[in-house]
Structures are given as C-alpha cells and as structure tokens.
Design a protein around this motif. Sequence first.
Motif, PDB file in Angstrom:
ATOM      1  N   PHE A 193       0.713  -1.237   0.043  1.00 28.31           N
ATOM      2  CA  PHE A 193       0.014   0.111  -0.063  1.00 28.31           C
ATOM      3  C   PHE A 193       0.699   1.477  -0.121  1.00 28.31           C
ATOM      4  O   PHE A 193       0.216   2.249  -0.372  1.00 28.31           O
ATOM      5  N   ARG A 194       1.984   1.136   0.397  1.00 28.50           N
ATOM      6  CA  ARG A 194       2.991   2.278   0.596  1.00 28.50           C
ATOM      7  C   ARG A 194       2.374   3.519   1.346  1.00 28.50           C
ATOM      8  O   ARG A 194       1.455   3.287   2.051  1.00 28.50           O
ATOM      9  N   GLY A 195       2.708   4.765   0.952  1.00 24.26           N
ATOM     10  CA  GLY A 195       2.191   5.971   1.490  1.00 24.26           C
ATOM     11  C   GLY A 195       2.351   6.002   2.916  1.00 24.26           C
ATOM     12  O   GLY A 195       3.361   5.509   3.452  1.00 24.26           O
ATOM     13  N   TRP A 196       1.169   6.616   3.429  1.00 23.64           N
ATOM     14  CA  TRP A 196       1.251   6.937   4.819  1.00 23.64           C
ATOM     15  C   TRP A 196       1.459   5.695   5.840  1.00 23.64           C
ATOM     16  O   TRP A 196       2.163   5.754   6.694  1.00 23.64           O
ATOM     17  N   SER A 197       0.748   4.670   5.320  1.00 21.09           N
ATOM     18  CA  SER A 197       0.850   3.207   6.013  1.00 21.09           C
ATOM     19  C   SER A 197       2.235   2.734   6.207  1.00 21.09           C
ATOM     20  O   SER A 197       2.813   2.134   7.322  1.00 21.09           O
ATOM     21  N   ASP A 198       2.823   2.995   5.041  1.00 29.78           N
ATOM     22  CA  ASP A 198       4.453   2.606   5.081  1.00 29.78           C
ATOM     23  C   ASP A 198       5.309   3.218   5.887  1.00 29.78           C
ATOM     24  O   ASP A 198       6.074   2.706   6.887  1.00 29.78           O
TER      25      ASP A 198
END
Length: 273
Positions: free
Chosen positions: A96-101
Amino acid sequence: MFFGRPSAAAASICLLVLIALAVFGPVIWNKDPAAVDVASALQAPSGAHPMGTDASGRDILTRFNHGARLSLTIAPLVVVVGAFFGGLVGLVAGVFRGWSDAVLMRIMDAVLAFPPLILAMAVTVGMGVGVTSAAVGIMLTSIPWYARLLRSDALSIRSRPYIEAARALGAGRARIVRRHVLPHVVPTLLVQGASVFGYSILTLAALGFVGLGAQSPTAEWGTMITEGLQYAITGQWWIVAFPGLGVFLAVTAANVLADRVQAVLDPRAGGRA
C-alpha cells in the motif's frame, strides 16, 4: 554437523531427537521434575539417573526432557506469531505504501533500535517475571525482522510485469496480494522462521539464566544452567553440561537448517543444500 560443511541431515536428526525427548521423554522416564530428594543430591550420571541429579536431588534427565518440551513449544509459537504479525505489517507497508508504509516502518524502526535481548528483558520485567511474559517479549522482538524482510520482498514484487498485467486486467489489491505476492514471500518466511526458531530457544534460555524467565522449580534449560553454575567449579559438571548441550544442539541445528533452506531457495546458490 560441527566439522567441515554443516549437514542438514545431522541438524534434522538433532532436532528430531530433541523433539522425541520433549514428546516421549516425560512419558517414558516418568518422574516428577520438581520432586526433591536430598538424599540423592549431586549424584553423578548413573543407571538410576542417566544425567545425574542436582543440588536438590532432582533427576536432571527428567528436567531436561521437560525443559526441551517448554523450549520446543514456545519457539514454534514465536515463529508463527512473529510471522503472522510481522508478515502482515510488511505486506501492508510494501503493497500500500504511502502513509501506512511510513507509520508502520517507523514503529518497526523504533523497536529495532533496542537490542533484542534488552527489549525482551524489559517486556518481561514490565509484564511480570515468568515464562508467559518471556514468550511475549521474544515474540515482540521477532516481529520487526519479519516486517522488514516482507516489506522488501513486497516492494520488489509489486514492480514486476505480471503485477502490472494483473492490474490491467482489473485485479484488486487483495487479489494481487493473495494470488501473486503471498506465494513469492513464502521462501523468505521459511528462512526467517528457521532463524527465529533458534533465536527463540537461545533467548528463552538467556532470560531464564538471568532469572527473568521460568522460575524454579519449573524445568527450563537456562534456569537449570543458572542453578548448576556454582557446582560446576566443584566438579558437578553434569548439572550445567546437559542443559547447555540441549541449548547448543537446538540453536545450532536451527541455524544450520536456516542456512540450508536459504541455499535451496536461493537461485544463486544453485539449489544445493
């Protein structure tokens, strides 16, 4: 196993023998591991006591078998729990990358900032000294290792052509993860799981050695070593030697198998174990 090229067969045999002792030992050699018999204290290995007795007259073979059962029960639990939560974190961060990463990996980095044994000791002290809190502490320290490795694999896989093709055909993220990502991270899970297995046994023994794991009269290899140290220098070597040998064989065998699994699953190794 210990000279020349390590043998996966020898490592497997060592683990199978320890598992057999853990499963069948307490049934065949049916004695109470906590039974005190002062009259039989500090007896050398003999027919009546194949591994001798400790300072309280407790049969060391009985305690060795129960210690093997404890270690070989907790270690697989740590492997499974660490793989589940660490793998979940790594896949979510990598796919998912982004903020979750960013958020998940900063949390994992914070956990990795502490030496694993020190963190396991802190968790054990915070939860209350005992086997359960020691197991939880070991599980917590194993999660970031899985997370980092699975995230790296997920990042590599998500950029491959067949992933792009699946997206072009309308496959959702859940289907891509289930059908195209998970099968490719299984080798990483297997190798890491074998390493964590050995780490769990060693750390459980270390926590018991410093008095934060299993408490007497519970039979656990690290605790047995601590109880026997003062007698080793006066000639009662068997009290320390046998539980120490159990830890050595279990950890070494697990590490050898981890290396062999990696050699088989790594294409650059030519598939030779």
